[in-house]
Design a protein around this motif. Structure first.
Motif, PDB file in Angstrom:
ATOM      1  N   ARG A  44      -3.494   1.090   9.587  1.00 36.63           N
ATOM      2  CA  ARG A  44      -3.219   0.108   8.534  1.00 36.63           C
ATOM      3  C   ARG A  44      -4.383  -0.881   8.469  1.00 36.63           C
ATOM      4  NH1 ARG A  44       3.367  -0.834   8.904  1.00 36.63           N
ATOM      5  NH2 ARG A  44       3.853   1.342   9.436  1.00 36.63           N
ATOM      6  N   LEU A  45      -5.087  -0.852   7.350  1.00 39.60           N
ATOM      7  CA  LEU A  45      -6.347  -1.569   7.238  1.00 39.60           C
ATOM      8  C   LEU A  45      -6.358  -2.517   6.047  1.00 39.60           C
ATOM      9  CD1 LEU A  45      -8.717   1.510   7.746  1.00 39.60           C
ATOM     10  CD2 LEU A  45      -7.978  -0.125   9.495  1.00 39.60           C
ATOM     11  N   ARG A  46      -7.226  -3.514   6.146  1.00 37.48           N
ATOM     12  CA  ARG A  46      -7.539  -4.403   5.029  1.00 37.48           C
ATOM     13  C   ARG A  46      -9.064  -4.434   4.932  1.00 37.48           C
ATOM     14  NH1 ARG A  46      -4.463  -8.612   2.646  1.00 37.48           N
ATOM     15  NH2 ARG A  46      -5.689 -10.234   1.612  1.00 37.48           N
ATOM     16  N   TYR A  47      -9.582  -4.184   3.724  1.00 37.51           N
ATOM     17  CA  TYR A  47     -11.033  -4.050   3.566  1.00 37.51           C
ATOM     18  C   TYR A  47     -11.519  -4.871   2.382  1.00 37.51           C
ATOM     19  CZ  TYR A  47     -15.640  -2.000   2.904  1.00 37.51           C
ATOM     20  OH  TYR A  47     -16.995  -1.816   2.760  1.00 37.51           O
ATOM     21  N   GLN A  48     -12.620  -5.593   2.620  1.00 43.12           N
ATOM     22  CA  GLN A  48     -13.255  -6.401   1.576  1.00 43.12           C
ATOM     23  C   GLN A  48     -14.600  -5.765   1.227  1.00 43.12           C
ATOM     24  OE1 GLN A  48     -14.152  -8.051  -1.187  1.00 43.12           O
ATOM     25  NE2 GLN A  48     -12.542  -9.490  -0.483  1.00 43.12           N
ATOM     26  N   PRO A  49     -14.693  -5.080   0.078  1.00 45.83           N
ATOM     27  CA  PRO A  49     -15.940  -4.397  -0.272  1.00 45.83           C
ATOM     28  C   PRO A  49     -17.155  -5.324  -0.370  1.00 45.83           C
ATOM     29  CG  PRO A  49     -14.136  -3.648  -1.667  1.00 45.83           C
ATOM     30  CD  PRO A  49     -13.619  -4.826  -0.909  1.00 45.83           C
ATOM     31  N   ALA A  50     -16.951  -6.544  -0.787  1.00 41.34           N
ATOM     32  CA  ALA A  50     -18.088  -7.444  -0.990  1.00 41.34           C
ATOM     33  C   ALA A  50     -18.829  -7.734   0.303  1.00 41.34           C
ATOM     34  CB  ALA A  50     -17.609  -8.749  -1.627  1.00 41.34           C
ATOM     35  N   SER A 169      -3.076   3.632   5.566  1.00 39.16           N
ATOM     36  CA  SER A 169      -2.842   2.652   4.496  1.00 39.16           C
ATOM     37  C   SER A 169      -4.012   1.683   4.455  1.00 39.16           C
ATOM     38  CB  SER A 169      -1.538   1.881   4.737  1.00 39.16           C
ATOM     39  OG  SER A 169      -0.418   2.742   4.642  1.00 39.16           O
ATOM     40  N   VAL A 170      -4.545   1.469   3.265  1.00 37.21           N
ATOM     41  CA  VAL A 170      -5.708   0.598   3.097  1.00 37.21           C
ATOM     42  C   VAL A 170      -5.406  -0.407   1.990  1.00 37.21           C
ATOM     43  CG1 VAL A 170      -8.197   0.493   2.772  1.00 37.21           C
ATOM     44  CG2 VAL A 170      -7.156   2.569   3.707  1.00 37.21           C
ATOM     45  N   THR A 171      -5.503  -1.676   2.318  1.00 41.33           N
ATOM     46  CA  THR A 171      -5.303  -2.748   1.339  1.00 41.33           C
ATOM     47  C   THR A 171      -6.662  -3.251   0.880  1.00 41.33           C
ATOM     48  OG1 THR A 171      -3.208  -3.388   2.381  1.00 41.33           O
ATOM     49  CG2 THR A 171      -4.277  -5.019   0.961  1.00 41.33           C
ATOM     50  N   VAL A 172      -6.873  -3.230  -0.431  1.00 36.08           N
ATOM     51  CA  VAL A 172      -8.159  -3.601  -1.021  1.00 36.08           C
ATOM     52  C   VAL A 172      -7.905  -4.524  -2.215  1.00 36.08           C
ATOM     53  CG1 VAL A 172      -9.411  -1.541  -0.289  1.00 36.08           C
ATOM     54  CG2 VAL A 172      -8.082  -1.487  -2.414  1.00 36.08           C
ATOM     55  N   HIS A 185       1.488   7.987  -1.306  1.00 38.96           N
ATOM     56  CA  HIS A 185       2.906   7.626  -1.271  1.00 38.96           C
ATOM     57  C   HIS A 185       3.243   6.438  -2.153  1.00 38.96           C
ATOM     58  CE1 HIS A 185       4.766   9.842   2.394  1.00 38.96           C
ATOM     59  NE2 HIS A 185       4.151  10.644   1.569  1.00 38.96           N
ATOM     60  N   ARG A 186       2.464   5.379  -2.077  1.00 38.35           N
ATOM     61  CA  ARG A 186       2.788   4.206  -2.884  1.00 38.35           C
ATOM     62  C   ARG A 186       1.514   3.389  -3.096  1.00 38.35           C
ATOM     63  NH1 ARG A 186       4.381   3.270   2.320  1.00 38.35           N
ATOM     64  NH2 ARG A 186       3.750   1.302   3.294  1.00 38.35           N
ATOM     65  N   ARG A 187       1.557   2.562  -4.095  1.00 42.01           N
ATOM     66  CA  ARG A 187       0.379   1.763  -4.414  1.00 42.01           C
ATOM     67  C   ARG A 187       0.823   0.410  -4.975  1.00 42.01           C
ATOM     68  NH1 ARG A 187      -3.852   4.594  -8.313  1.00 42.01           N
ATOM     69  NH2 ARG A 187      -2.280   3.984  -9.814  1.00 42.01           N
ATOM     70  N   THR A 195      -2.346  -1.893  -2.017  1.00 41.15           N
ATOM     71  CA  THR A 195      -2.302  -1.031  -0.837  1.00 41.15           C
ATOM     72  C   THR A 195      -2.181   0.423  -1.261  1.00 41.15           C
ATOM     73  OG1 THR A 195      -1.289  -2.760   0.520  1.00 41.15           O
ATOM     74  CG2 THR A 195      -1.076  -0.486   1.286  1.00 41.15           C
ATOM     75  N   TRP A 196      -3.105   1.216  -0.785  1.00 36.46           N
ATOM     76  CA  TRP A 196      -3.091   2.661  -1.005  1.00 36.46           C
ATOM     77  C   TRP A 196      -2.617   3.324   0.288  1.00 36.46           C
ATOM     78  CZ3 TRP A 196      -5.553   5.139  -5.455  1.00 36.46           C
ATOM     79  CH2 TRP A 196      -6.038   4.215  -6.388  1.00 36.46           C
TER      80      TRP A 196
END
Length: 451
Positions: A44-50, A169-172, A185-187, A195-196
């Motif tokens: 389970r991740l959270r990612y900031q592309p910037a 799961s990745v939250t962006v 599964h859900r978005r 969250t993907w």
């Protein structure tokens, strides 16, 4: 009774030892780890592309295969905490990629264990040594690599011998896509973040798990999901769509030769230009660099990476020395495709290669069955499919194509070795093939033709 329990606990502490810092692969001694077998990763991740900042938790469900006083995980980011069976554990970094975990209590052999690692970092700044499987893009990142890939974004037992199921799961930020393996599964969207969540129903080697985060056009048709980077030039996009768009057709054709497609979903991801220097058979959804599409549509790369879903993904290596079992079959699928579409026969391709390489070329002097490190070399892609074509000539088409179906069926969702392939081939052919495989796999010289 209490005294006996106390004695048993003391004896368990005395008997427990550290898990090995490697799984036992002679080519990559520090890859993977000993002492446990993983069943499931919940990432389970959270990612900031910037900023390329990644944070999150990975929960590993495993079983101890020995009495353990401590064990290793392969990982390069900074761990903030580690829990083992809900209790805080001590941890430290050793070497290039070892996270050493000491649980509060020793783990008994056969004990189900749950390990939860909380961590953060900037993956693109981590290099091990001089190499990274985390590629920064103008709009995010791509995690894809072989033979190692997981270390940059989740702690793991990073060797194909220890396959497991995955939930990722990745939250962006809203408007950013986060692609991975399996089914979506859900978005849900909340407070500017989306969250993907991806679920893989079948066991997967750690290097086959991937992430592609950025601006993508995502298309879903039935169980298939394909995605194209929005940074593609018009020419690259047209060529990529014309190629990846044939995935269903190609999988149907491959299924007619290799047996039923082994997974619950399919598709592909085309990454931004100039980012990924290769394409990779990431499970259920190959990840494509743009090089194959620079001269127009290319069905061969689609054939190759999807053939790996049988050869490499469903049936995975037990040791990296046997890499030809992956690349030889996937490249030979391209030869069969050329026959199928009326380009050239597999025998014509064999003749071109066999006659074209001088006797002292490394294609002949590098033993296919023991190529050394690095394992991903051009020779594997030439001599591997040549071996299979010569096997076809040696045993005849009926037996050969039974072998092509029997191999992925016999080891579906598991691991296998060259010795097991030789045994299966001999059983189906009804004859001793020892001299043939010795010449093509282990003799560092040009084998004689079968005919």
């Amino acid at each position: 009774m209490m005294q006996m329990t106390a004695v048993a606990s003391i004896l368990a502490v005395i008997a427990a030892g550290p898990g090995a810092p490697g799984i036992g692969d002679s080519y990559y001694p520090d890859y993977g780890n000993g002492g446990y077998d993983v069943d499931h990763y919940d990432i389970r991740l959270r990612y900031q592309p910037a900023t390329d900042e990644l944070s999150g938790t990975t929960t590993i469900t495993a079983r101890a295969t020995q009495d353990l006083s401590r064990f290793d995980l392969d990982f390069v980011l900074d761990a903030q905490s580690v829990l083992v069976d809900g209790r805080p554990a001590a941890f430290s970094r050793q070497g290039d990629h070892e996270l050493v975990v000491t649980p509060a209590r020793p783990l008994r052999r056969g004990h189900p264990m749950t390990v939860r690692v909380t961590y953060s970092g900037v993956p693109s700044t981590e290099v091990d040594p001089g190499y990274s499987a985390w590629f920064r893009t103008p709009d995010g990142a791509v995690a894809a690599g072989e033979p190692e890939e997981a270390w940059w974004w989740f702690p793991s037992n990073d060797h194909p011998a220890d396959k497991a199921r995955f939930d990722i799961s990745v939250t962006v930020p809203d408007g950013v896509e986060a692609l991975s393996n399996g089914t979506l599964h859900r978005r849900p969207a909340a407070a500017g973040w989306t969250t993907w969540s991806w679920h893989s129903a079948h066991p997967m080697a750690t290097y086959l798990a991937f992430l592609a985060i950025g601006q993508y056009d995502v298309e879903q048709k039935g169980s298939s999901i394909v995605a194209y980077s929005q940074l593609l030039t018009p020419a690259l996009e047209a060529a990529a769509r014309a190629s990846v768009g044939r995935t269903a057709e190609i999988i149907d054709w491959e299924s007619s030769i290799f047996g039923p497609y082994p997974f619950e979903t399919s598709g592909g991801v085309v990454t931004p230009p100039g980012v990924l220097p290769y394409s990779l058979e990431t499970q259920t959804r190959p990840t494509y660099g743009t090089s194959p599409f620079r001269r127009g549509p290319d069905a061969h790369v689609i054939v190759h990476e999807n053939a790996h879903q049988w050869f490499g993904d469903s049936v995975s290596l037990t040791r990296w020395q046997d890499i030809w079992l992956n690349e030889g079959f996937a490249t030979y699928a391209e030869w069969l495709w050329s026959e199928h579409v009326g380009e050239v026969t597999a025998q014509q391709t064999f003749d071109e290669y066999y006659d074209g390489f001088p006797d002292d070329d490394t294609v002949w002097t590098l033993p296919l069955g023991d190529p050394g490190v690095p394992v991903i070399t051009p020779e594997i892609y030439f001599r591997g499919p040549m071996l299979l074509q010569e096997l076809r000539v040696t045993v005849g088409d009926p037996a050969f194509f039974r072998i092509l179906r029997a191999w992925p069926a016999a080891h579906r969702y598991g691991n296998a070795t060259t010795a097991q392939f030789i045994a299966l081939s001999e059983r189906i052919a009804g004859r001793d093939l020892g001299a043939f495989f010795q010449a093509w796999l282990y003799t560092p010289s040009k084998p004689a033709r079968a005919l």
